[in-house]
Each structure stands twice: as C-alpha cells, then as structure tokens.
Design a protein around this motif. Structure first.
Motif, mmCIF file in Angstrom:
data_model
loop_
_atom_site.group_PDB
_atom_site.id
_atom_site.type_symbol
_atom_site.label_atom_id
_atom_site.label_comp_id
_atom_site.label_asym_id
_atom_site.label_seq_id
_atom_site.Cartn_x
_atom_site.Cartn_y
_atom_site.Cartn_z
ATOM 1 N N THR A 53 0.799 -1.206 0.070
ATOM 2 C CA THR A 53 -0.119 0.042 0.013
ATOM 3 C C THR A 53 0.961 1.264 -0.056
ATOM 4 N N GLU A 54 2.078 1.086 0.716
ATOM 5 C CA GLU A 54 2.750 2.464 0.693
ATOM 6 C C GLU A 54 3.394 2.548 -0.776
ATOM 7 N N ARG A 55 3.908 1.592 -1.396
ATOM 8 C CA ARG A 55 4.284 1.565 -2.826
ATOM 9 C C ARG A 55 3.346 2.099 -3.785
ATOM 10 N N LEU A 56 2.001 1.882 -3.466
ATOM 11 C CA LEU A 56 1.026 2.140 -4.428
ATOM 12 C C LEU A 56 0.752 3.866 -4.106
ATOM 13 N N ALA A 57 1.047 4.180 -2.769
ATOM 14 C CA ALA A 57 0.610 5.738 -2.492
ATOM 15 C C ALA A 57 1.820 6.558 -3.019
ATOM 16 N N ARG A 58 2.956 5.793 -3.224
ATOM 17 C CA ARG A 58 4.009 6.521 -3.691
ATOM 18 C C ARG A 58 3.757 6.721 -5.136
ATOM 19 N N ASN A 59 3.335 5.611 -5.941
ATOM 20 C CA ASN A 59 2.975 5.559 -7.430
ATOM 21 C C ASN A 59 1.819 6.608 -7.689
ATOM 22 N N LEU A 85 -4.328 3.723 2.390
ATOM 23 C CA LEU A 85 -4.026 4.363 1.157
ATOM 24 C C LEU A 85 -3.875 5.741 1.481
ATOM 25 N N VAL A 86 -4.942 6.355 1.862
ATOM 26 C CA VAL A 86 -5.130 7.897 2.053
ATOM 27 C C VAL A 86 -4.177 8.461 3.216
ATOM 28 N N GLU A 87 -3.965 7.467 4.243
ATOM 29 C CA GLU A 87 -2.812 7.839 5.303
ATOM 30 C C GLU A 87 -1.630 7.928 4.644
ATOM 31 N N ARG A 88 -1.227 6.951 4.051
ATOM 32 C CA ARG A 88 0.169 6.885 3.485
ATOM 33 C C ARG A 88 0.210 8.033 2.381
ATOM 34 N N ILE A 89 -0.828 8.521 1.461
ATOM 35 C CA ILE A 89 -0.688 9.469 0.781
ATOM 36 C C ILE A 89 -0.548 10.722 1.352
ATOM 37 N N LYS A 90 -1.331 11.001 2.499
ATOM 38 C CA LYS A 90 -1.092 12.134 3.462
ATOM 39 C C LYS A 90 0.393 12.361 3.988
ATOM 40 N N ALA A 91 0.694 10.988 4.425
ATOM 41 C CA ALA A 91 2.287 11.174 5.186
ATOM 42 C C ALA A 91 3.245 11.539 3.985
ATOM 43 N N LEU A 92 3.110 11.008 2.846
ATOM 44 C CA LEU A 92 4.373 11.310 1.616
ATOM 45 C C LEU A 92 3.888 13.091 1.408
ATOM 46 N N ARG A 94 3.120 15.256 3.426
ATOM 47 C CA ARG A 94 3.613 16.208 4.478
ATOM 48 C C ARG A 94 5.399 16.379 4.271
ATOM 49 N N ASN A 95 5.851 15.461 3.587
ATOM 50 C CA ASN A 95 7.171 15.291 3.380
ATOM 51 C C ASN A 95 7.763 15.409 2.035
ATOM 52 N N SER A 96 7.040 16.184 1.378
ATOM 53 C CA SER A 96 7.330 16.166 -0.227
ATOM 54 C C SER A 96 7.137 17.669 -0.620
ATOM 55 N N ASN A 97 7.637 17.917 -1.637
ATOM 56 C CA ASN A 97 7.390 19.172 -2.626
ATOM 57 C C ASN A 97 6.000 19.064 -3.218
ATOM 58 N N HIS A 98 5.657 17.845 -3.540
ATOM 59 C CA HIS A 98 4.352 17.497 -4.244
ATOM 60 C C HIS A 98 3.123 17.471 -3.018
ATOM 61 N N THR A 99 1.881 17.832 -3.303
ATOM 62 C CA THR A 99 0.970 17.557 -2.369
ATOM 63 C C THR A 99 -0.441 17.098 -3.033
ATOM 64 N N ILE A 100 -1.213 16.408 -2.560
ATOM 65 C CA ILE A 100 -2.578 15.858 -3.081
ATOM 66 C C ILE A 100 -3.666 16.337 -2.199
ATOM 67 N N PRO A 101 -4.343 17.405 -2.455
ATOM 68 C CA PRO A 101 -5.374 17.842 -1.612
ATOM 69 C C PRO A 101 -6.620 16.837 -1.954
ATOM 70 N N MET A 102 -7.219 16.096 -0.960
ATOM 71 C CA MET A 102 -8.051 15.076 -1.105
ATOM 72 C C MET A 102 -9.459 15.455 -0.435
ATOM 73 N N ARG A 103 -10.381 14.942 -1.092
ATOM 74 C CA ARG A 103 -11.881 14.681 -0.579
ATOM 75 C C ARG A 103 -12.159 13.372 -0.457
ATOM 76 N N VAL A 104 -13.008 12.676 0.392
ATOM 77 C CA VAL A 104 -13.267 11.246 0.514
ATOM 78 C C VAL A 104 -14.758 11.139 0.378
ATOM 79 N N HIS A 105 -15.413 10.478 -0.671
ATOM 80 C CA HIS A 105 -16.723 10.162 -0.463
ATOM 81 C C HIS A 105 -16.814 8.626 -0.699
ATOM 82 N N PHE A 106 -17.997 8.249 0.056
ATOM 83 C CA PHE A 106 -18.064 6.864 0.117
ATOM 84 C C PHE A 106 -19.322 6.228 -0.718
ATOM 85 N N ILE A 107 -19.326 5.331 -1.365
ATOM 86 C CA ILE A 107 -20.215 4.612 -2.082
ATOM 87 C C ILE A 107 -20.372 3.152 -1.752
#
Length: 225
Positions: A53-59, A85-92, A94-107
């Motif tokens: 999952t961490e590797r997928l977050a990096r991808n 997955l969302v937690e690992r994307i958030k962690a990345l 926080r420690n990167s020049n890139h960032t992904i603002p995210m909203r989460v919706h459930f179906i």
C-alpha cells in the motif's frame, strides 16, 4: 513469498501470486480464535499489505501530485484499504514538495450472495455525484473479479463528467471471461479463490481479520445464508 512472481516493472499488474501458491500456514500468524477452522491459509499477510500500500501511495503521488482529487471509496470491502492508502498519501504529502489535496466520498456496491457474484448490482450513495464534474477521481476498491461491477461503476461515474478517473484495486482476481479493464494501481493479482479479511467479507463475517486469507469450505457452510 516463495511462489510469487513480482513483475515490479509493470506497475499496473501488481504483485502476481501464482495459482499453485499454497499460502502461509495459519499457525505462523495471529488471528481471531472465533475463526478457527474457518480458514485454509493466509494468502497475503497484513505486513505485506501495508508495504505494498505504501508503494501504491508513492505511485499515485508520482502520477497525481499537485492535483486536487476526490477519492471514491467503495464500501464495504474497500474501506480498510482506502483508509490506509489515504493515510500513506497524506504522510508522503507532508514530506514532499508535491501534495495531493483530497476529499473522500463513500459509495457502496453489493453484488455477492454467499461466494457467488450475481447480476443484481446495487450502488448506494452514488445517486448524485454531480460534484465530480471536472474533478480528478480516484476510485478505491478492495477487490476486482470479472470486472463487471467496476465497469458498471465506471460508466456511472463517467456520466457526471469528471476530468480524470483512476482506479486503485488492492486485489485483482484471475478469472475467466474477465473484462479488459484493469485498475491503474494494483496491489496483488491473485488466483480465482474466495478470499476474506482486511475488510473483505463473507456474508459480513471476517472483516475483523487483519490478513487476507482463503476461506475454508467449512467456513462457507458455517456462515452461509
């Protein structure tokens, strides 16, 4: 994993677990005692899920960094994978020049009765996804089998005219008559066997199991409806 063919250079395929992989003995791991006799083996241990999952977050960061995205979590089987997955994307982020603002919706999708997929697909919480118009969407699913359910969902989502759609699937089964559509991000490609654990269920049981396991025939009979 001795019987695993890791084709790491082809990211969309994920880690390939061969049909003759016997899995790990249950005696090697801790699992809830109330499932004693209900499982055949551990096919993917929890720690391996976390690492993959961490590797997928990096991808995903590499591909979608600096894009606002809407994460569409497919319940119930995808909730644990999505959360991790969302937690690992958030962690990345926080420690990167890139960032992904995210909203989460459930179906929620439902198409299984016992261990058989049915033609009767229910999509709950997806009646009005008009807020996806012009957005970058990441659909997160726990498992993809024939692909029919995912194809139906994709067509439904496309009707709301998002800018881009990507799919992350923790597991993809090798099944006959599967559709050509494969998730953009795949954790593991697995044999066509019924698996439970890590939020994947059999009639609402086994969601509390950390590892991904193969259910035994006695387990199917015990929890059959």
């Amino acid at each position: 994993m001795a019987e695993v063919d890791a084709r790491a250079d082809r990211r969309s395929e994920g880690i390939v677990i061969n049909d003759d992989w016997p899995g790990y003995s249950l005696d090697l791991f801790s699992y809830p005692a109330h499932y004693s006799g209900d499982l055949d083996c551990v096919i993917v241990p929890h720690g391996v899920i976390m690492d993959r999952t961490e590797r997928l977050a990096r991808n995903i960061m590499d591909d979608l960094g600096d894009h606002d995205i809407v994460v569409l979590c497919v319940l119930k089987g995808g909730y644990q994978f999505c959360a991790d997955l969302v937690e690992r994307i958030k962690a990345l982020s926080r420690n990167s020049n890139h960032t992904i603002p995210m909203r989460v919706h459930f179906i929620r999708l439902r198409s299984y009765l016992n261990d058989q997929s049915t033609e009767d697909l229910h999509i709950l919480g997806a009646e009005d996804l008009s807020f996806l118009a012009g957005k970058n969407v990441l659909i997160v699913e726990g498992i993809v089998g024939t692909g029919k359910t995912m194809e139906t969902l994709l067509e439904h989502v496309k009707a709301f005219k998002p800018k881009m759609i990507k799919v992350a699937g923790l597991l993809v089964k090798r099944v006959q008559h599967s559709l050509a559509s494969v998730p953009d991000y795949v954790g593991f490609e697995i044999p066509n066997r019924f698996v439970v654990g890590y939020a994947l269920d059999y009639n609402e049981y086994f969601r509390d199991l950390n590892h991904i396991c193969i259910i035994s025939e006695s387990g199917k009979k015990k929890y059959k409806v």
